[in-house]
Design an enzyme around this catalytic site. Structure first.
Site, PDB file in Angstrom:
ATOM      1  N   ASP A 158       0.840  -1.192   0.000  1.00  0.00           N
ATOM      2  CA  ASP A 158       0.000   0.000   0.000  1.00  0.00           C
ATOM      3  C   ASP A 158       0.884   1.255   0.000  1.00  0.00           C
ATOM      4  OD1 ASP A 158      -2.374   1.375   0.019  1.00  0.00           O
ATOM      5  OD2 ASP A 158      -3.197   0.332   1.756  1.00  0.00           O
ATOM      6  N   ASP A 219     -10.922   2.568  -3.043  1.00  0.00           N
ATOM      7  CA  ASP A 219     -11.325   1.322  -2.381  1.00  0.00           C
ATOM      8  C   ASP A 219     -12.785   0.986  -2.669  1.00  0.00           C
ATOM      9  OD1 ASP A 219      -8.864   1.531  -1.227  1.00  0.00           O
ATOM     10  OD2 ASP A 219      -9.600   1.677   0.842  1.00  0.00           O
TER      11      ASP A 219
HETATM   12  C1  GLA Z   1      -6.080   1.285   1.882  1.00  0.00           C
HETATM   13  C2  GLA Z   1      -6.208   0.238   0.777  1.00  0.00           C
HETATM   14  C3  GLA Z   1      -7.230  -0.818   1.190  1.00  0.00           C
HETATM   15  C4  GLA Z   1      -6.816  -1.464   2.505  1.00  0.00           C
HETATM   16  C5  GLA Z   1      -6.626  -0.395   3.570  1.00  0.00           C
HETATM   17  C6  GLA Z   1      -6.020  -0.947   4.837  1.00  0.00           C
HETATM   18  O1  GLA Z   1      -7.251   2.033   2.018  1.00  0.00           O
HETATM   19  O2  GLA Z   1      -6.558   0.806  -0.436  1.00  0.00           O
HETATM   20  O3  GLA Z   1      -7.343  -1.796   0.179  1.00  0.00           O
HETATM   21  O4  GLA Z   1      -5.620  -2.176   2.302  1.00  0.00           O
HETATM   22  O5  GLA Z   1      -5.778   0.661   3.116  1.00  0.00           O
HETATM   23  O6  GLA Z   1      -5.815   0.004   5.832  1.00  0.00           O
END
Ligand code: GLA
Length: 436
Positions: A158, A219
């Site tokens: 990430d 997301d």
């Molecule tokens: C980000 C990512 C998600 C998840 C969260 C975890 O938002 O895009 O897919 O991994 O972090 O905190």
């Protein structure tokens, strides 16, 4: 010695097309914790649903015992909130001792014993998005080695809490560090999602060389709105994104939320169909212990999976957005086959959409179409045959179609029926559909 030029030529050509770890020649499949289980660390009050080794073992059992693994769903991926708030005395990441008392290596063995693979989550930056220790540039080698020593097979990296410059350095460095461990580790880069997902801020040529997949956009959340927002973004930008995908390098529109709370049965079919057209990773985030039979049937639909996993690995496109709010999507597949999706964005009633294959850029010939969700086959369609599909509001009709030469047609007429209703070319591509 004579082989050398050939080998170096091969090395050169593959290095320019995709990350050279030989992994994920078709989009990865499996299960990931984030969308459904988030950062629930309250194991005292919610032991079944908290981020702990029990959750991942349970999901591994379900994948191995409920027919998922045979369909290709073979990864169990830990997302954020698995680690301790502190690195160990040697500066290595360590799992939370209460929630992962057996450690990650033991969990990896548990999965490997069942023919599954383990994914883990890291974050290039000072902290993960959930506030756990991140991987700063000086920790990249250590973390890659730690993951490899545990037997991890996949890393989602990430990008919270890092700037553009750190990402520019860090994502390629992690790719090198993973390769240097000698362990094949699939690599998912969230980099583009932190840079707006489009050039010139995002360099997809470079991403294809260093990552197996990448998150381009926001997301996913547990709603049809979220699925629509994501698909609109991907198809609105298809001129840029579609050519970037291929074996070993995939756009990732995020997890499948089928089986949760936000999608109707029709909307679940729509997500499955659109993710198959997009050659997207099929990574579920749901509770495999309590899935409804409808959700399971959609996620385990052999034809939708076969389309998603087509070995040619060409991402599909949106062909049409009609004023009637019907949209048509298309993906070319190996052996001259193709997939079509008719999606209704309407909110009234089933819509009877009239068209013919010639209007969808199909050339003259005779075609057979297998309806992925009803299992019915339409035979003897010519490119100009008018047909009607009835599409439910926020639902899809999905076809797997392929041209028939006269000889093939005669052969098929004579042969006994196809196995579980699948048309011929699909059968050859997938081990789980057996031909006797
Ligand atoms: C980000 C990512 C998600 C998840 C969260 C975890 O938002 O895009 O897919 O991994 O972090 O905190």
């Amino acid at each position: 010695m004579k082989l050398l030029p050939v080998i170096s030529l091969l090395a050169l050509t593959s290095a320019t097309s995709a990350l050279d770890n030989g992994l994920m020649r078709t989009p990865p499949m499996g299960w990931m914790s984030w969308e459904r289980f988030r950062c629930n660390i309250d194991c005292e009050n919610d032991p079944k649903n908290c981020i702990s080794e029990n959750l991942f073992r349970d999901m591994a059992d379900r994948l191995a015992e409920d027919g998922w693994k045979e369909m290709g769903y073979d990864h169990v991926m830990i997302d954020d909130c698995w680690s301790s708030m502190l690195r160990d005395k040697d500066g290595r990441l360590q799992p939370d001792p209460q929630r992962f008392p057996g450690g990650i290596a033991k969990l990896a063995r548990y999965l490997h014993d069942r023919g599954l693979k383990l994914g883990i989550y890291g974050d290039l930056g000072t902290h993960t998005c959930g506030g756990y220790p991140g991987t700063t540039l000086d920790k990249i080698d250590t973390d890659a080695q730690t993951f490899a020593s545990w037997g991890v097979d996949f890393l989602k990296l990430d990008g919270c809490y890092s700037n553009e410059e750190e990402q520019q350095k860090g994502y390629p460095l992690m790719s090198k560090a993973l390769n240097a461990t000698g362990r094949p580790i699939g690599y998912s880069c969230s980099w583009p999602a932190y840079r707006g997902g489009l050039p010139p801020s995002v360099n997809y040529t470079l991403l294809g060389e260093i990552c197996n997949l990448w998150r381009n956009y926001d997301d996913i959340q547990d709603s049809w709105d979220s699925v629509q927002d994501i698909t609109d973004w991907f198809f609105d930008n298809q001129e840029i994104l579609q050519p970037e995908a291929g074996p070993g390098r995939w756009n990732d529109p995020d997890m499948l939320i089928i089986g949760n709370f936000g999608l109707s049965v029709d909307q679940s079919r729509s997500q499955m169909a659109l993710w198959a057209i997009m050659a997207a990773p099929l990574i579920m985030s749901n509770n495999l212990r309590t899935l409804s039979s409808e959700a399971r049937a959609i996620l385990q639909n052999g034809a939708a999976i076969a389309i998603n996993q087509d070995p040619m690995g060409v991402q599909g496109r949106r062909l049409l957005q009609e004023r009637s709010q019907i949209e048509v999507y298309w993906r070319p597949l190996s052996q001259s086959a193709s997939a079509l999706v008719f999606l209704s964005r309407r909110q009234d009633m089933p819509y009877r959409y009239h068209t013919c294959l010639a209007k969808l850029n199909y050339t003259a010939g005779s075609y057979e179409a297998y309806d992925v969700f009803t299992g019915k086959t339409l035979s003897g369609l010519s490119a100009t045959t008018e047909f009607t599909v009835s599409i439910n509001p926020s639902g899809v009709v999905m076809w797997y179609s392929f041209p028939l030469s006269t000889t093939e047609w005669q052969c098929r007429q004579m042969s006994t029926t196809t196995i579980s209703g699948f048309p011929l070319p699909l059968k050859h591509q997938h081990g789980y559909i057996t031909v006797d």
